[in-house]
Design a protein around this motif. Structure first.
Motif, PDB file in Angstrom:
ATOM      1  N   HIS A   1      -6.734 -10.897   7.984  1.00 44.64           N
ATOM      2  CA  HIS A   1      -7.846  -9.952   7.915  1.00 44.64           C
ATOM      3  C   HIS A   1      -8.002  -9.386   6.510  1.00 44.64           C
ATOM      4  CE1 HIS A   1      -9.257  -9.193  12.178  1.00 44.64           C
ATOM      5  NE2 HIS A   1      -8.351 -10.146  12.292  1.00 44.64           N
ATOM      6  N   ILE A   2      -9.241  -9.067   6.169  1.00 40.91           N
ATOM      7  CA  ILE A   2      -9.600  -8.542   4.852  1.00 40.91           C
ATOM      8  C   ILE A   2      -9.696  -7.023   4.923  1.00 40.91           C
ATOM      9  CG2 ILE A   2     -11.402  -8.501   3.086  1.00 40.91           C
ATOM     10  CD1 ILE A   2     -12.279 -11.286   4.194  1.00 40.91           C
ATOM     11  N   ILE A   3      -9.202  -6.359   3.875  1.00 37.95           N
ATOM     12  CA  ILE A   3      -9.369  -4.909   3.763  1.00 37.95           C
ATOM     13  C   ILE A   3     -10.670  -4.633   3.008  1.00 37.95           C
ATOM     14  CG2 ILE A   3      -8.411  -2.759   2.855  1.00 37.95           C
ATOM     15  CD1 ILE A   3      -5.648  -4.053   2.963  1.00 37.95           C
ATOM     16  N   PRO A   4     -11.715  -4.172   3.691  1.00 33.46           N
ATOM     17  CA  PRO A   4     -12.959  -3.852   2.998  1.00 33.46           C
ATOM     18  C   PRO A   4     -12.882  -2.477   2.346  1.00 33.46           C
ATOM     19  CG  PRO A   4     -13.224  -3.516   5.343  1.00 33.46           C
ATOM     20  CD  PRO A   4     -11.820  -4.010   5.138  1.00 33.46           C
ATOM     21  N   SER A   5     -13.754  -2.209   1.400  1.00 38.74           N
ATOM     22  CA  SER A   5     -13.722  -0.956   0.645  1.00 38.74           C
ATOM     23  C   SER A   5     -13.906   0.261   1.546  1.00 38.74           C
ATOM     24  CB  SER A   5     -14.804  -0.965  -0.434  1.00 38.74           C
ATOM     25  OG  SER A   5     -16.086  -1.213   0.131  1.00 38.74           O
ATOM     26  N   TYR A   6     -14.683   0.116   2.622  1.00 38.76           N
ATOM     27  CA  TYR A   6     -14.903   1.277   3.483  1.00 38.76           C
ATOM     28  C   TYR A   6     -13.634   1.698   4.215  1.00 38.76           C
ATOM     29  CZ  TYR A   6     -15.947  -2.511   6.896  1.00 38.76           C
ATOM     30  OH  TYR A   6     -15.917  -3.645   7.672  1.00 38.76           O
ATOM     31  N   ASN A   7     -12.705   0.770   4.426  1.00 32.58           N
ATOM     32  CA  ASN A   7     -11.449   1.164   5.084  1.00 32.58           C
ATOM     33  C   ASN A   7     -10.503   1.879   4.132  1.00 32.58           C
ATOM     34  OD1 ASN A   7     -12.036   0.448   7.663  1.00 32.58           O
ATOM     35  ND2 ASN A   7     -11.033  -1.548   7.601  1.00 32.58           N
ATOM     36  N   ARG A   8     -10.573   1.551   2.847  1.00 38.54           N
ATOM     37  CA  ARG A   8      -9.797   2.327   1.874  1.00 38.54           C
ATOM     38  C   ARG A   8     -10.308   3.771   1.830  1.00 38.54           C
ATOM     39  NH1 ARG A   8     -10.370  -2.560  -1.025  1.00 38.54           N
ATOM     40  NH2 ARG A   8     -12.034  -1.698  -2.343  1.00 38.54           N
ATOM     41  N   THR A   9     -11.619   3.919   1.845  1.00 43.08           N
ATOM     42  CA  THR A   9     -12.205   5.264   1.859  1.00 43.08           C
ATOM     43  C   THR A   9     -11.805   6.017   3.114  1.00 43.08           C
ATOM     44  OG1 THR A   9     -14.115   4.497   0.576  1.00 43.08           O
ATOM     45  CG2 THR A   9     -14.372   6.557   1.806  1.00 43.08           C
ATOM     46  N   LEU A  10     -11.906   5.358   4.250  1.00 42.35           N
ATOM     47  CA  LEU A  10     -11.603   6.000   5.521  1.00 42.35           C
ATOM     48  C   LEU A  10     -10.133   6.415   5.591  1.00 42.35           C
ATOM     49  CD1 LEU A  10     -12.878   6.781   8.238  1.00 42.35           C
ATOM     50  CD2 LEU A  10     -12.162   4.555   9.125  1.00 42.35           C
ATOM     51  N   ASP A  11      -9.247   5.587   5.061  1.00 44.56           N
ATOM     52  CA  ASP A  11      -7.819   5.902   5.054  1.00 44.56           C
ATOM     53  C   ASP A  11      -7.556   7.197   4.286  1.00 44.56           C
ATOM     54  OD1 ASP A  11      -5.093   5.682   5.410  1.00 44.56           O
ATOM     55  OD2 ASP A  11      -4.878   3.795   4.316  1.00 44.56           O
ATOM     56  N   LYS A  12      -8.163   7.321   3.133  1.00 44.62           N
ATOM     57  CA  LYS A  12      -7.929   8.500   2.288  1.00 44.62           C
ATOM     58  C   LYS A  12      -8.502   9.776   2.900  1.00 44.62           C
ATOM     59  CE  LYS A  12      -7.829   5.669  -1.891  1.00 44.62           C
ATOM     60  NZ  LYS A  12      -8.609   5.200  -3.063  1.00 44.62           N
TER      61      LYS A  12
ATOM     62  N   THR B   1      -0.349   5.151   2.343  1.00 41.95           N
ATOM     63  CA  THR B   1      -0.573   4.909   0.919  1.00 41.95           C
ATOM     64  C   THR B   1      -2.048   4.998   0.557  1.00 41.95           C
ATOM     65  OG1 THR B   1      -0.740   2.525   1.291  1.00 41.95           O
ATOM     66  CG2 THR B   1       1.439   3.417   0.752  1.00 41.95           C
ATOM     67  N   GLY B   2      -2.916   5.174   1.537  1.00 42.46           N
ATOM     68  CA  GLY B   2      -4.346   5.277   1.273  1.00 42.46           C
ATOM     69  C   GLY B   2      -4.994   3.974   0.868  1.00 42.46           C
ATOM     70  N   ARG B   3      -4.383   2.847   1.214  1.00 44.84           N
ATOM     71  CA  ARG B   3      -4.898   1.543   0.791  1.00 44.84           C
ATOM     72  C   ARG B   3      -5.686   0.810   1.877  1.00 44.84           C
ATOM     73  NH1 ARG B   3      -1.074   2.928  -2.685  1.00 44.84           N
ATOM     74  NH2 ARG B   3      -1.036   1.958  -4.743  1.00 44.84           N
ATOM     75  N   GLY B   4      -6.005   1.513   2.959  1.00 48.76           N
ATOM     76  CA  GLY B   4      -6.844   0.917   3.990  1.00 48.76           C
ATOM     77  C   GLY B   4      -6.122   0.049   4.987  1.00 48.76           C
ATOM     78  N   ILE B   5      -4.806   0.071   4.969  1.00 45.98           N
ATOM     79  CA  ILE B   5      -4.024  -0.809   5.846  1.00 45.98           C
ATOM     80  C   ILE B   5      -4.248  -0.450   7.315  1.00 45.98           C
ATOM     81  CG2 ILE B   5      -1.723  -1.698   6.353  1.00 45.98           C
ATOM     82  CD1 ILE B   5      -2.606  -2.244   3.475  1.00 45.98           C
ATOM     83  N   GLY B   6      -4.016   0.830   7.656  1.00 49.54           N
ATOM     84  CA  GLY B   6      -4.140   1.259   9.047  1.00 49.54           C
ATOM     85  C   GLY B   6      -5.522   1.032   9.623  1.00 49.54           C
ATOM     86  N   PRO B   7      -6.594   1.479   8.951  1.00 47.52           N
ATOM     87  CA  PRO B   7      -7.938   1.235   9.481  1.00 47.52           C
ATOM     88  C   PRO B   7      -8.258  -0.251   9.662  1.00 47.52           C
ATOM     89  CG  PRO B   7      -8.009   2.966   7.835  1.00 47.52           C
ATOM     90  CD  PRO B   7      -6.616   2.397   7.790  1.00 47.52           C
TER      91      PRO B   7
END
Length: 427
Positions: A103-114, A128-134
């Motif tokens: 799976h790809i981490i899109p930019s919106y998931n990095r934003t959502l994580d933070k 870490t705010g890198r969008g992993i969880g979302p």
């Protein structure tokens, strides 16, 4: 031993990358099967330091093929930045293979994580705010984006739009953030399509064919046992399966093909982020371990929380992973101590517990029960034979074996690739 899993037996940062790298020319494939760029490995080769975040440690060995499995979430920006950095240092990255199902981490998931972490305040997980969880959440919610979607632009656009139907409501209405634009996100991802296409593989076929030929495959875990989403200190965990079972689901190789499961532990213990930590040190001993051991995150730079070796956690890791071997790292850090505490059990509400409690509340209130072992004053960084270690260091290793329920096959006595004592070869 053609199929070998290398897994973290604590809360991560144990030295899994070095353990994998040390197998060297005996290994044909190294597979990262879980996680993303939220954890890193530091490997020192001939005095040169390499910090790997997403790419498996096998990339540093000419004869080895590094593989990113389907259980990994991939930030394409990070992937190619890391490829470029390694190529600039003379590492051939043309052999890298990436699962089409990752799976790809899109930019919106990095934003959502933070923004989610900020919203949680004192209840934050410590991501870490890198969008992993979302991104893992999207995978389970079946709105995720996969590597193979990059090669069908209309389908990718539809999937991004479907995901943003949910995400933008959260971003705008709950977190008071700007909505993501589906066209911009799609364009961000499609710019990598031509570049990644030569690297994409059917990883289950690739690895099973290799095993059929008698080649050696190492499965390299990200994070560690106590951060596993099912078996770790939930909810203060990662979002993937970081135990040995995750190697099978994250690679497409079945459990009957696995020959050996190697746990990696420091001679003490650390963790980053939030969550309970029974042996955590809040005094000068913790500061001493942090400074002497260089306990700062490879990916984040965050100072790690430090504590004495926890044999309760070690026994738990041995069971849930079916460990056959233990790699004990950073034994040299303990040199110069007069005595070394080891947690052998917990006291919870006045009752001794020799095994991991079944509920999180009890674990949160666990107090360590220590046994003390005599230390040693000698510098052991140049030692290459177990018999040449100071007697007290040998006794400490024997105690770790007995308390952890698994043999110590390898001992790290420094950061370098060569600073290792091998008692039982892993391959």
């Amino acid at each position: 031993m053609p199929a070998l899993i290398v897994i973290g037996a604590q809360w991560g940062d144990e030295g899994k990358g070095k353990a994998t790298d040390q197998l060297g020319t005996d290994v044909d494939y190294v597979v990262k099967f879980n996680g993303g760029n939220n954890a890193g490995h530091t490997i020192v080769v001939d005095g040169e330091k390499f910090a790997l975040h997403l790419i498996p440690a096998g990339a540093l060995t000419d004869t080895c093929t590094p593989v990113i499995g389907g259980g990994v979430v991939v930030d394409l920006d990070v992937l190619f930045q890391e490829v470029e950095e390694l190529e600039a240092r003379g590492i051939d990255m043309s052999k890298l293979r990436v699962a089409s199902t990752a799976h790809i981490i899109p930019s919106y998931n990095r934003t959502l994580d933070k923004v989610t972490e900020r919203f949680l305040g004192n209840r934050k997980i410590g991501t870490t705010g890198r969008g992993i969880g979302p991104t893992y959440a999207d995978k389970m919610n079946r709105i995720g984006l996969r590597i193979q979607d990059l090669f069908d632009a209309p389908i990718l656009r539809q999937k991004v739009e479907a995901a943003l139907d949910q995400k933008n409501n959260l971003l705008v209405k709950v977190f008071n953030s700007r909505a993501a634009d589906a066209d911009i996100v799609t364009a961000e991802l499609l710019k990598y399509a031509d570049r990644i296409k030569p690297l994409v593989a059917n990883v289950p076929n690739l690895l099973n064919d290799a095993l059929d030929r008698g080649e050696t495959v190492v499965f390299e875990g990200g994070q560690a046992t106590m951060l596993d989403v099912d078996h770790g200190t939930y909810p203060f965990v990662t979002s993937s399966s970081a135990t040995a079972g995750g190697a099978c689901t994250g690679s497409g190789v079945g459990p009957t093909r696995i020959d050996r499961v190697v746990g990696v532990s420091k001679a003490y213990i650390t963790r980053v982020g939030e969550g309970p930590f029974p042996t955590e040190l809040f005094d000068e001993s913790g500061d001493w371990l942090r400074e002497r051991g260089g306990e700062f995150g490879v990916t984040t730079g965050r100072p790690r929380r430090c504590g004495w070796y926890d044999a309760v956690i070690a026994r738990y890791a041995t069971r849930v992973n079916s460990l056959t071997d233990l790699v004990l790292t950073k034994l040299d850090v303990l040199s110069t101590l007069d005595q070394i505490p080891v947690c052998v059990a917990y006291e919870i509400d006045g009752v001794r517990h020799d095994e991991m409690p079944a509920d999180q509340t009890s674990f949160h209130h666990a107090k360590p029960i220590y046994e003390y072992f005599p230390g040693w004053q000698e510098d052991i960084t140049a030692v290459r034979s177990f018999e040449d270690l100071p007697q007290n260091a040998q006794d400490y290793v024997h105690a770790i074996e007995k308390l952890s329920g698994v043999r110590v096959s390898s001992i790290g006595v420094g950061p370098g690739r060569e600073q290792t004592i091998v008692r039982h070869p892993l391959v």
